[in-house]
Design an enzyme around this catalytic site. Structure first.
Site, PDB file in Angstrom:
ATOM      1  N   LYS A 220       4.033  -0.463   3.433  1.00 13.03           N
ATOM      2  CA  LYS A 220       5.035  -0.754   2.403  1.00 13.03           C
ATOM      3  C   LYS A 220       5.913   0.450   2.103  1.00 13.03           C
ATOM      4  CE  LYS A 220       2.924  -4.806   0.409  1.00 13.03           C
ATOM      5  NZ  LYS A 220       2.253  -5.461  -0.712  1.00 13.03           N
ATOM      6  N   ARG A 254      -5.738  -5.765   2.609  1.00 13.91           N
ATOM      7  CA  ARG A 254      -4.820  -6.580   3.420  1.00 13.91           C
ATOM      8  C   ARG A 254      -4.032  -5.634   4.321  1.00 13.91           C
ATOM      9  NH1 ARG A 254       0.410  -8.523   3.172  1.00 13.91           N
ATOM     10  NH2 ARG A 254       0.708 -10.697   3.802  1.00 13.91           N
TER      11      ARG A 254
HETATM   12  C1  PT1 Z   1       0.111  -8.312  -1.141  1.00 19.02           C
HETATM   13  C2  PT1 Z   1       1.070  -8.969  -0.315  1.00 19.02           C
HETATM   14  C3  PT1 Z   1       0.859 -10.368  -0.074  1.00 19.02           C
HETATM   15  N1  PT1 Z   1       2.132  -8.358   0.245  1.00 19.02           N
HETATM   16  C4  PT1 Z   1      -1.086 -10.301  -1.393  1.00 19.02           C
HETATM   17  N2  PT1 Z   1      -0.221 -10.999  -0.615  1.00 19.02           N
HETATM   18  C5  PT1 Z   1       3.012  -9.048   0.990  1.00 19.02           C
HETATM   19  N3  PT1 Z   1      -2.147 -10.939  -1.936  1.00 19.02           N
HETATM   20  C6  PT1 Z   1       2.804 -10.423   1.215  1.00 19.02           C
HETATM   21  C7  PT1 Z   1       7.752  -2.933   0.554  1.00 19.02           C
HETATM   22  O1  PT1 Z   1       7.912  -2.356  -0.541  1.00 19.02           O
HETATM   23  O2  PT1 Z   1       0.230  -7.027  -1.438  1.00 19.02           O
HETATM   24  N4  PT1 Z   1      -0.931  -8.984  -1.644  1.00 19.02           N
HETATM   25  N5  PT1 Z   1       1.745 -11.046   0.695  1.00 19.02           N
HETATM   26  C8  PT1 Z   1       4.207  -8.338   1.579  1.00 19.02           C
HETATM   27  N6  PT1 Z   1       5.087  -7.926   0.551  1.00 19.02           N
HETATM   28  C9  PT1 Z   1       5.807  -6.735   0.571  1.00 19.02           C
HETATM   29  C10 PT1 Z   1       6.188  -6.150  -0.644  1.00 19.02           C
HETATM   30  C11 PT1 Z   1       6.064  -6.091   1.758  1.00 19.02           C
HETATM   31  C12 PT1 Z   1       6.826  -4.923  -0.639  1.00 19.02           C
HETATM   32  C13 PT1 Z   1       6.728  -4.875   1.771  1.00 19.02           C
HETATM   33  C14 PT1 Z   1       7.104  -4.276   0.562  1.00 19.02           C
HETATM   34  O3  PT1 Z   1       8.065  -2.426   1.641  1.00 19.02           O
END
Ligand code: PT1
Length: 277
Positions: A220, A254
């Site tokens: 992230k 995850r």
């Molecule tokens: C998470 C999650 C998810 N993240 C759960 N499910 C994502 N339970 C999708 C960035 O800042 O943490 N927990 N499902 C992906 N989401 C992101 C959010 C991906 C922020 C990248 C960023 O780069």
């Protein structure tokens, strides 16, 4: 403590790894890599061989700024993969906030529903209540379209903790057994870099009795912010973040990079087991 996930009852002798299977062409890290059934199947099998404890299947990108897809499109991406992976031997999670997709996924054999909106959509609680699936409740400020505009909190840790506590109460009141619930602070979902690191540092303050904490930090932007690296160069940072989360009580990590994450957590666990109070 155990976590009831549909056909599976998970125990936590060590932190578990949830491997990410993105079926979206616009994922921030591995978009379009697993958009055919064969590619998705091969990737899932590889994650199992690398030691994944669960697989999280996603048909809509929810990272900041992405545009939503229709339920029809999400169903078309997700349901055939759930069918194809049903006998893979580990619990199948589906990452969705749409009640229609939840119901179809459960009918197709999903064991866990991972909802980044924390089952706040009308009909979401009803969709999961009637099954024995696990539910992961995540905190997100607003929606993926608006959440990063100007995230603001008085006290991010207290507010996320309060939200998760309220959601768990609501889920239990609607008939979902506590053993089916996991909670997640939602790293990167409506939080500044500083908010994300405060949450990670104080993760243990989010813990609720008998409820596993899930942490998704893999590749992230909060990790890019401190390393100045692009998503495909954030493996080391992701491993460090995963170990920090485990140290502070995360029971499920995850991750995109299952093998490396499993190795790192094995080392952490070995040290942790030898610790004297
Ligand atoms: C998470 C999650 C998810 N993240 C759960 N499910 C994502 N339970 C999708 C960035 O800042 O943490 N927990 N499902 C992906 N989401 C992101 C959010 C991906 C922020 C990248 C960023 O780069």
């Amino acid at each position: 403590m155990y976590f009831q996930c549909g056909r599976f009852r998970l125990s936590f002798t060590r932190p578990l790894v949830m491997g990410i299977l993105n079926l979206t062409p616009d994922s921030f890290f591995d978009g379009a890599r697993y958009t055919t059934l064969d590619a998705a199947r091969a990737r899932a099998q590889q994650m199992v061989e690398e030691g994944a404890d669960l697989i999280d299947i996603g048909g809509e990108s929810t990272r900041p700024g992405t545009t939503p897809v229709s339920a029809a499109e999400e169903l078309k991406r997700v349901i055939p993969v759930v069918h194809a992976l049903r006998q893979i031997g580990i619990p199948l999670s589906v990452d969705t906030y749409k009640p229609q997709v939840m119901r179809a996924a459960l009918d197709a054999g999903a064991d866990l529903i991972n909802d980044v909106r924390g089952f706040r959509q009308p009909g979401a609680l009803d969709a999961v209540r009637v099954s024995n699936c696990g539910v992961c409740v995540m905190h997100m400020l607003d929606t993926p379209q608006t959440m990063q505009r100007a995230p603001s909190y008085q006290d991010v840790v207290a507010e996320v903790a309060g939200f998760l506590r309220e959601r768990v109460e609501t889920l239990e009141a609607s008939g979902i057994a506590r053993a089916r619930i996991a909670i997640d602070p939602g790293f990167g979902f409506g939080k500044t870099v500083a908010h994300n690191f405060q949450l990670l540092a104080q993760l243990s303050n989010l813990a609720l009795p008998r409820i596993p904490l899930l942490a998704g930090l893999s590749r992230k932007s909060m990790l890019g912010a401190v390393t100045s690296r692009a998503p495909d160069e954030r493996l080391a940072a992701s491993i460090a973040a995963a170990v920090c989360a485990a140290q502070r009580g995360a029971r499920i990590i995850r991750a995109h990079d299952v093998g490396s994450t499993v190795d790192a957590l094995k080392v952490w666990d070995e040290v942790q087991k030898e610790e004297r109070p």
